[in-house]
Write an enzyme that holds these catalytic residues in place. Structure first.
Site, PDB file in Angstrom:
ATOM      1  N   ASN A  38       0.887  -1.207   0.158  1.00 18.29           N
ATOM      2  CA  ASN A  38      -0.005  -0.150  -0.015  1.00 18.29           C
ATOM      3  C   ASN A  38       0.966   1.286   0.209  1.00 18.29           C
ATOM      4  O   ASN A  38       0.400   2.365   0.300  1.00 18.29           O
ATOM      5  CB  ASN A  38      -1.007   0.160   1.174  1.00 18.29           C
ATOM      6  CG  ASN A  38      -1.834  -1.153   1.226  1.00 18.29           C
ATOM      7  OD1 ASN A  38      -1.593  -1.918   2.183  1.00 18.29           O
ATOM      8  ND2 ASN A  38      -2.698  -1.530   0.317  1.00 18.29           N
ATOM      9  N   ILE A  86       0.816   6.815  -0.098  1.00 18.93           N
ATOM     10  CA  ILE A  86       0.185   5.839   0.952  1.00 18.93           C
ATOM     11  C   ILE A  86      -1.337   5.683   0.481  1.00 18.93           C
ATOM     12  O   ILE A  86      -2.115   6.767   0.272  1.00 18.93           O
ATOM     13  CB  ILE A  86       0.214   6.102   2.370  1.00 18.93           C
ATOM     14  CG1 ILE A  86       1.706   6.276   2.811  1.00 18.93           C
ATOM     15  CG2 ILE A  86      -0.483   5.205   3.295  1.00 18.93           C
ATOM     16  CD1 ILE A  86       1.821   7.047   4.242  1.00 18.93           C
ATOM     17  N   CYS A  87      -1.789   4.391   0.285  1.00 17.65           N
ATOM     18  CA  CYS A  87      -2.889   3.892  -0.028  1.00 17.65           C
ATOM     19  C   CYS A  87      -3.643   3.611   1.236  1.00 17.65           C
ATOM     20  O   CYS A  87      -3.473   2.245   1.544  1.00 17.65           O
ATOM     21  CB  CYS A  87      -3.104   3.204  -1.308  1.00 17.65           C
ATOM     22  SG  CYS A  87      -4.724   2.883  -1.802  1.00 17.65           S
ATOM     23  N   VAL A  88      -4.702   4.171   1.674  1.00 19.61           N
ATOM     24  CA  VAL A  88      -5.452   3.708   2.928  1.00 19.61           C
ATOM     25  C   VAL A  88      -6.794   4.222   3.123  1.00 19.61           C
ATOM     26  O   VAL A  88      -6.619   5.641   2.471  1.00 19.61           O
ATOM     27  CB  VAL A  88      -4.786   3.857   4.213  1.00 19.61           C
ATOM     28  CG1 VAL A  88      -4.457   5.215   4.641  1.00 19.61           C
ATOM     29  CG2 VAL A  88      -5.270   3.064   5.216  1.00 19.61           C
TER      30      VAL A  88
END
Length: 236
Positions: free
Chosen positions: A89, A96-98
């Site tokens: 992620n 950041i991929c969240v």
């Protein structure tokens, strides 16, 4: 004022709320997270996250920053890892991929919630929303290889000591200091404190001994020359 700062774009009441929350975070940070507020730009928050135990990131310190845009808190901040990390992620540029930074964002969640969520992401990666497709594939198909790759990058980029760089912003009074390398003459330890006074105290004796040795050496050379001369005369 920094060029990319959003301070002048945020309403005064939002700036006051941000300042209050950042001050509270600095005074009482979440476990395993350090906060480095900027006095110049309150809209950019630098942090250092300890790699959780039981993960390939354990023992590492991962620098990260949150950037608050001009529409914050209506729009979530953007998060970036500054320390290189092999994680599904986290993109190659550190993005950041969240979900909490996307569709799950709510203004009342706050910065503390974001930091805790990102730390949890190190424990529970989500391969379904992978930015690093290779890391996501290995996580699903070959965990041993994923763990090995993630551990290697942690050792290289997030750990202090030979072969690695500490991920946290370095402060002379904060955290372990770099070790001295025996091979570097500029970093070798000097004489001990006890040895220095002893050497100074023996200065006169040392000078006397040196003079005596020099005189004895000169006499030996002169005597040798005379003996050689006598032997040569006998041969005649």
């Amino acid at each position: 004022m920094l060029v990319n700062s959003n301070v002048e774009n945020l309403p005064p009441h939002v700036l006051r709320l941000v300042y209050k929350e950042v001050s509270a975070l600095a005074a009482d940070p979440p476990e395993g997270i350090k906060i480095y507020p900027s006095e110049e730009d309150i809209t950019e928050l630098h942090t250092a996250i300890e790699g959780p135990e039981g993960t390939p990131f354990a023992g590492g310190i991962f620098r990260m920053r949150l950037v608050l845009g001009k529409d914050f808190p209506a729009v979530p901040p953007k998060g970036y890892f500054l320390t290189k990390i092999f994680h599904p992620n986290v993109g190659h540029k550190g993005e950041i991929c969240v979900n909490v930074l996307k569709r799950d964002w709510k203004a009342e969640l706050g910065l503390r919630h974001i930091l805790l969520t990102i730390k949890c992401l190190l424990i529970h990666p989500n391969p379904e929303s992978a930015l690093n497709e290779e890391a996501g594939r290995l996580l699903l198909e070959d965990y041993a290889e994923y763990e090995s790759r993630a551990r290697l990058l942690t050792e290289i980029h997030a750990m202090g000591g030979p072969g690695g760089t500490s991920g946290a912003p370095q402060d002379p009074n904060d955290g372990p200091q770099p070790k001295k390398h025996a091979g570097d003459p500029t970093k070798r330890a000097g004489p001990s404190a006890a040895a220095v006074p002893a050497a100074l105290g023996n200065g006169a004796n040392g000078a006397s001994t040196t003079t005596s040795n020099s005189s004895s050496s000169t006499n030996n050379v002169a005597g040798k020359k005379k003996a050689d001369k006598k032997r040569a005369l006998r041969r005649l």
